[in-house]
Design a protein around this motif. Structure first.
Motif, PDB file in Angstrom:
ATOM      1  N   GLU A 117       0.820  -1.204   0.000  1.00 61.88           N
ATOM      2  CA  GLU A 117       0.000   0.000   0.000  1.00 61.88           C
ATOM      3  C   GLU A 117       0.858   1.259   0.000  1.00 61.88           C
ATOM      4  OE1 GLU A 117      -4.032  -0.995   2.421  1.00 61.88           O
ATOM      5  OE2 GLU A 117      -2.151  -1.183   3.521  1.00 61.88           O
ATOM      6  N   GLY A 118       2.043   1.198   0.568  1.00 64.86           N
ATOM      7  CA  GLY A 118       2.899   2.370   0.640  1.00 64.86           C
ATOM      8  C   GLY A 118       3.864   2.492  -0.521  1.00 64.86           C
ATOM      9  N   GLU A 119       3.750   1.571  -1.471  1.00 63.40           N
ATOM     10  CA  GLU A 119       4.715   1.550  -2.553  1.00 63.40           C
ATOM     11  C   GLU A 119       4.585   2.769  -3.462  1.00 63.40           C
ATOM     12  OE1 GLU A 119       6.074  -1.446  -6.177  1.00 63.40           O
ATOM     13  OE2 GLU A 119       4.206  -1.761  -5.082  1.00 63.40           O
ATOM     14  N   ALA A 120       5.735   3.323  -3.864  1.00 64.15           N
ATOM     15  CA  ALA A 120       5.717   4.454  -4.793  1.00 64.15           C
ATOM     16  C   ALA A 120       5.606   3.924  -6.211  1.00 64.15           C
ATOM     17  CB  ALA A 120       6.984   5.289  -4.632  1.00 64.15           C
ATOM     18  N   GLY A 121       4.422   3.447  -6.541  1.00 60.40           N
ATOM     19  CA  GLY A 121       4.177   2.851  -7.854  1.00 60.40           C
ATOM     20  C   GLY A 121       3.749   3.892  -8.863  1.00 60.40           C
ATOM     21  N   PRO A 122       3.199   3.426 -10.007  1.00 60.86           N
ATOM     22  CA  PRO A 122       2.849   4.334 -11.096  1.00 60.86           C
ATOM     23  C   PRO A 122       1.795   5.364 -10.721  1.00 60.86           C
ATOM     24  CG  PRO A 122       2.843   2.032 -11.821  1.00 60.86           C
ATOM     25  CD  PRO A 122       2.965   2.023 -10.334  1.00 60.86           C
TER      26      PRO A 122
ATOM     27  N   ALA B 293       8.558   7.026   1.381  1.00 58.70           N
ATOM     28  CA  ALA B 293       9.872   7.591   1.108  1.00 58.70           C
ATOM     29  C   ALA B 293      10.875   6.503   0.723  1.00 58.70           C
ATOM     30  CB  ALA B 293      10.371   8.374   2.316  1.00 58.70           C
ATOM     31  N   ARG B 294      10.845   5.404   1.446  1.00 58.10           N
ATOM     32  CA  ARG B 294      11.759   4.300   1.136  1.00 58.10           C
ATOM     33  C   ARG B 294      11.490   3.751  -0.265  1.00 58.10           C
ATOM     34  NH1 ARG B 294      14.528   1.597   5.320  1.00 58.10           N
ATOM     35  NH2 ARG B 294      14.357  -0.321   4.104  1.00 58.10           N
ATOM     36  N   SER B 295      10.207   3.576  -0.580  1.00 60.48           N
ATOM     37  CA  SER B 295       9.850   3.043  -1.889  1.00 60.48           C
ATOM     38  C   SER B 295      10.266   3.992  -3.007  1.00 60.48           C
ATOM     39  CB  SER B 295       8.344   2.781  -1.943  1.00 60.48           C
ATOM     40  OG  SER B 295       7.984   2.186  -3.170  1.00 60.48           O
ATOM     41  N   LEU B 296      10.086   5.300  -2.781  1.00 59.71           N
ATOM     42  CA  LEU B 296      10.522   6.269  -3.778  1.00 59.71           C
ATOM     43  C   LEU B 296      12.034   6.182  -3.966  1.00 59.71           C
ATOM     44  CD1 LEU B 296      10.047   8.671  -5.669  1.00 59.71           C
ATOM     45  CD2 LEU B 296      10.370  10.175  -3.683  1.00 59.71           C
ATOM     46  N   GLY B 297      12.772   6.109  -2.850  1.00 63.79           N
ATOM     47  CA  GLY B 297      14.221   6.007  -2.954  1.00 63.79           C
ATOM     48  C   GLY B 297      14.643   4.796  -3.775  1.00 63.79           C
ATOM     49  N   GLU B 298      14.013   3.669  -3.524  1.00 61.85           N
ATOM     50  CA  GLU B 298      14.347   2.461  -4.277  1.00 61.85           C
ATOM     51  C   GLU B 298      13.991   2.629  -5.749  1.00 61.85           C
ATOM     52  OE1 GLU B 298      12.129  -0.370  -2.078  1.00 61.85           O
ATOM     53  OE2 GLU B 298      13.622  -0.523  -0.457  1.00 61.85           O
ATOM     54  N   ARG B 299      12.883   3.313  -6.012  1.00 64.19           N
ATOM     55  CA  ARG B 299      12.478   3.578  -7.402  1.00 64.19           C
ATOM     56  C   ARG B 299      13.531   4.437  -8.114  1.00 64.19           C
ATOM     57  NH1 ARG B 299       7.146   3.646  -9.700  1.00 64.19           N
ATOM     58  NH2 ARG B 299       7.375   4.159 -11.899  1.00 64.19           N
TER      59      ARG B 299
ATOM     60  N   MET C 181      18.182   4.325  -5.206  1.00 64.46           N
ATOM     61  CA  MET C 181      18.901   4.644  -3.986  1.00 64.46           C
ATOM     62  C   MET C 181      18.699   3.558  -2.930  1.00 64.46           C
ATOM     63  SD  MET C 181      18.142   8.736  -3.716  1.00 64.46           S
ATOM     64  CE  MET C 181      19.631   9.068  -2.747  1.00 64.46           C
ATOM     65  N   THR C 182      19.540   3.574  -1.906  1.00 62.17           N
ATOM     66  CA  THR C 182      19.414   2.640  -0.791  1.00 62.17           C
ATOM     67  C   THR C 182      18.911   3.381   0.435  1.00 62.17           C
ATOM     68  OG1 THR C 182      21.257   1.280  -1.597  1.00 62.17           O
ATOM     69  CG2 THR C 182      20.638   1.028   0.722  1.00 62.17           C
ATOM     70  N   PRO C 183      17.676   3.118   0.882  1.00 62.60           N
ATOM     71  CA  PRO C 183      17.166   3.778   2.095  1.00 62.60           C
ATOM     72  C   PRO C 183      17.911   3.271   3.328  1.00 62.60           C
ATOM     73  CG  PRO C 183      15.377   2.871   0.750  1.00 62.60           C
ATOM     74  CD  PRO C 183      16.650   2.275   0.234  1.00 62.60           C
ATOM     75  N   ARG C 184      18.165   4.185   4.266  1.00 62.39           N
ATOM     76  CA  ARG C 184      18.878   3.852   5.496  1.00 62.39           C
ATOM     77  C   ARG C 184      18.142   4.437   6.696  1.00 62.39           C
ATOM     78  NH1 ARG C 184      22.790  -0.061   4.584  1.00 62.39           N
ATOM     79  NH2 ARG C 184      24.050   0.491   2.758  1.00 62.39           N
ATOM     80  N   ALA C 185      18.217   3.741   7.818  1.00 60.29           N
ATOM     81  CA  ALA C 185      17.703   4.260   9.084  1.00 60.29           C
ATOM     82  C   ALA C 185      18.624   3.759  10.190  1.00 60.29           C
ATOM     83  CB  ALA C 185      16.279   3.787   9.334  1.00 60.29           C
ATOM     84  N   PHE C 186      18.919   4.620  11.168  1.00 62.33           N
ATOM     85  CA  PHE C 186      19.847   4.280  12.243  1.00 62.33           C
ATOM     86  C   PHE C 186      19.244   4.681  13.592  1.00 62.33           C
ATOM     87  CE2 PHE C 186      22.216   5.332   8.419  1.00 62.33           C
ATOM     88  CZ  PHE C 186      23.026   4.220   8.256  1.00 62.33           C
TER      89      PHE C 186
END
Length: 297
Positions: free
Chosen positions: A20-25, A157-163, A166-171
């Protein structure tokens, strides 16, 4: 500090599944801020096949409600919180589910707290990428994206980055100011080092345009070495080899052609020495000799 799953924020509603959160079309993106970061992201998002609207901050916030799934606030750090408050006060978001993110490296998701609500999730989305000009979009592929905040916004945001490649990171417990200082030390510092290199190449007999063209690929190979090998393995040059005579010749030439660059060279050499000692490719006495050259003794 290793990457870990991001946390769920408060007041952002129930988390959605990754699908549901995917940055799709069908994900529409609205970017507020037409500076270097905003324009660079807009070009990349458009190239990735997503619909994106870019609005310059100088034009002010829109008067109509923002119909987007992701709102990216790409303004200066000091303007993020006021922008969030204005988005909420004017009712520009909140009429539909939306993720609102900012691109500041030193500020967490709480900078957007004023706009957070039942249908508005917020997050930090900082690309560790150097955006130098509104007219030039840097490549985002292989870059890293710091993401933290409410689960729903983080998923988008993570899905957009992958699109975007990019590699999403969290620390956990990240010191964001130190993180941002590290990014600035490398990105801004590398540009300043390149300027010093251009200066010296000019004095050596290379024209300024050619000097910059020569140093760009050199910097790219350093970046490739850092990414592939890590440090200290990415270090090259006379300090790594334990070549005190070579370092001395460099300093002699700098004192003759560009004395203003001597402190920079000495500081850089002193920073390289512990890396070279860790690599242990020359006798300890050779590194001691380099130290004496740098100290001027």
């Amino acid at each position: 500090m290793s990457a870990v799953p991001v946390r769920e924020g408060e007041g952002a509603g129930a988390p959605r599944s990754p699908r549901e959160g995917e940055a799709g079309p069908d994900v529409a993106v609205f970017i507020y801020g037409g500076g270097k970061v905003g324009r660079g992201l807009a070009r990349a998002i458009r190239a990735a096949g997503l619909p994106v609207t870019l609005r310059a901050a100088r034009d002010g916030l829109p008067t109509e409600r923002i119909d987007a799934d992701l709102v990216i606030v790409a303004v200066r750090d000091r303007d993020i919180a006021p922008c969030a408050a204005a988005l909420r006060a004017r009712g520009l978001v909140g009429h539909r589910d939306v993720a609102v993110v900012h691109c500041a490296g030193a500020l967490g998701p709480e900078a957007l707290a004023a706009v957070r609500g039942g249908r508005v999730a917020v997050a930090q989305m900082h690309p560790m990428i150097s955006f130098a000009s509104p007219s030039f979009a840097p490549a985002l592929g292989r870059g890293h994206l710091l993401v933290d905040g409410d689960t729903r916004a983080v998923l988008v945001a993570r899905s957009l980055g992958e699109r975007l490649g990019m590699t999403p990171r969290a620390f956990p417990d990240l010191d964001r100011v130190a993180y941002h200082a590290a990014a600035g030390l490398v990105a801004n510092g590398a540009a300043a080092l390149a300027a010093a290199g251009v200066d010296l190449l000019e004095r050596a007999g290379v024209d300024r345009t050619t000097a910059a063209a020569m140093l760009g690929p050199l910097l790219r190979t350093v970046a490739d070495n850092v990414e592939a090998l890590g440090v200290p393995e990415a270090l090259t040059g006379p300090v790594r080899r334990g070549d005190a005579a070579g370092v001395a010749r460099h300093l002699e030439t700098l004192r003759r052609l560009a004395p203003h660059l001597v402190p920079l060279y000495v500081a850089a050499g002193a920073t390289q020495l512990p890396l070279a000692r860790a690599l242990d490719e020359a006798p300890s006495a050779a590194f001691d000799a380099i130290q004496r050259v740098l100290d001027g003794t």
